[in-house]
Write a protein that holds these residues in place. Sequence first.
Motif, PDB file in Angstrom:
ATOM      1  N   LEU A  40       0.839  -1.198   0.000  1.00 39.47           N
ATOM      2  CA  LEU A  40       0.000   0.000   0.000  1.00 39.47           C
ATOM      3  C   LEU A  40       0.867   1.238   0.000  1.00 39.47           C
ATOM      4  O   LEU A  40       2.023   1.199   0.431  1.00 39.47           O
ATOM      5  N   GLU A  41       0.296   2.352  -0.453  1.00 33.64           N
ATOM      6  CA  GLU A  41       0.908   3.662  -0.275  1.00 33.64           C
ATOM      7  C   GLU A  41      -0.095   4.520   0.465  1.00 33.64           C
ATOM      8  O   GLU A  41      -1.263   4.566   0.095  1.00 33.64           O
ATOM      9  N   ILE A  42       0.365   5.169   1.518  1.00 37.80           N
ATOM     10  CA  ILE A  42      -0.483   6.080   2.267  1.00 37.80           C
ATOM     11  C   ILE A  42       0.262   7.395   2.459  1.00 37.80           C
ATOM     12  O   ILE A  42       1.477   7.460   2.272  1.00 37.80           O
ATOM     13  N   VAL A  43      -0.476   8.424   2.815  1.00 35.23           N
ATOM     14  CA  VAL A  43       0.138   9.730   3.086  1.00 35.23           C
ATOM     15  C   VAL A  43      -0.096  10.058   4.550  1.00 35.23           C
ATOM     16  O   VAL A  43      -1.236  10.050   5.029  1.00 35.23           O
ATOM     17  N   LEU A  44       0.997  10.317   5.258  1.00 38.33           N
ATOM     18  CA  LEU A  44       0.928  10.730   6.656  1.00 38.33           C
ATOM     19  C   LEU A  44       1.054  12.241   6.715  1.00 38.33           C
ATOM     20  O   LEU A  44       1.899  12.829   6.041  1.00 38.33           O
ATOM     21  N   ARG A  45       0.211  12.862   7.518  1.00 31.06           N
ATOM     22  CA  ARG A  45       0.247  14.311   7.671  1.00 31.06           C
ATOM     23  C   ARG A  45       0.719  14.637   9.087  1.00 31.06           C
ATOM     24  O   ARG A  45       0.023  14.338  10.049  1.00 31.06           O
ATOM     25  N   PRO A  46       1.897  15.243   9.195  1.00 33.47           N
ATOM     26  CA  PRO A  46       2.457  15.534  10.516  1.00 33.47           C
ATOM     27  C   PRO A  46       1.598  16.514  11.303  1.00 33.47           C
ATOM     28  O   PRO A  46       1.006  17.431  10.734  1.00 33.47           O
ATOM     29  N   SER A  47       1.543  16.329  12.598  1.00 33.46           N
ATOM     30  CA  SER A  47       0.903  17.268  13.494  1.00 33.46           C
ATOM     31  C   SER A  47       1.810  18.495  13.621  1.00 33.46           C
ATOM     32  O   SER A  47       3.038  18.376  13.567  1.00 33.46           O
ATOM     33  N   SER A  48       1.218  19.651  13.813  1.00 31.97           N
ATOM     34  CA  SER A  48       2.041  20.866  13.968  1.00 31.97           C
ATOM     35  C   SER A  48       2.936  20.768  15.198  1.00 31.97           C
ATOM     36  O   SER A  48       3.984  21.394  15.262  1.00 31.97           O
ATOM     37  N   ALA A  49       2.551  19.951  16.179  1.00 35.80           N
ATOM     38  CA  ALA A  49       3.383  19.788  17.370  1.00 35.80           C
ATOM     39  C   ALA A  49       4.653  19.019  17.085  1.00 35.80           C
ATOM     40  O   ALA A  49       5.607  19.082  17.835  1.00 35.80           O
ATOM     41  N   PHE A  50       4.677  18.292  15.969  1.00 30.73           N
ATOM     42  CA  PHE A  50       5.825  17.462  15.630  1.00 30.73           C
ATOM     43  C   PHE A  50       6.864  18.207  14.802  1.00 30.73           C
ATOM     44  O   PHE A  50       7.999  17.832  14.727  1.00 30.73           O
TER      45      PHE A  50
END
Length: 94
Positions: free
Chosen positions: A79-89
């Motif tokens: 699979l390919e997925i997209v992770l979206r970082p939290s602004s806290a990270f």
Amino acid sequence: LSALLRAEPLLSDDVYRGLVVHPNGNSYLFGPGGLQGDDVITSVNGIGLTQERLNLLAEEMRTGRPVKVSLLRPGVGTLEIVLRPSSAFVTPRN
């Protein structure tokens, strides 16, 4: 990144195959459309994840931009997925 997930290298016949991930607490990276426990991350933004590049996921997440991850999911396949970082990270730039 260690606050969000636990990771361990997956070796098969002494060859590095990827990074097995598990949620660490209530991580926003896991859930619908995201990672699942026992996923094996094989590449990050098109770059193969090798033993020498174990920190690649953390480095890319710190940019604040979405991160495309290729993985092997047990019982599903590739699979390919997209992770979206939290602004806290995100690491601030000076």
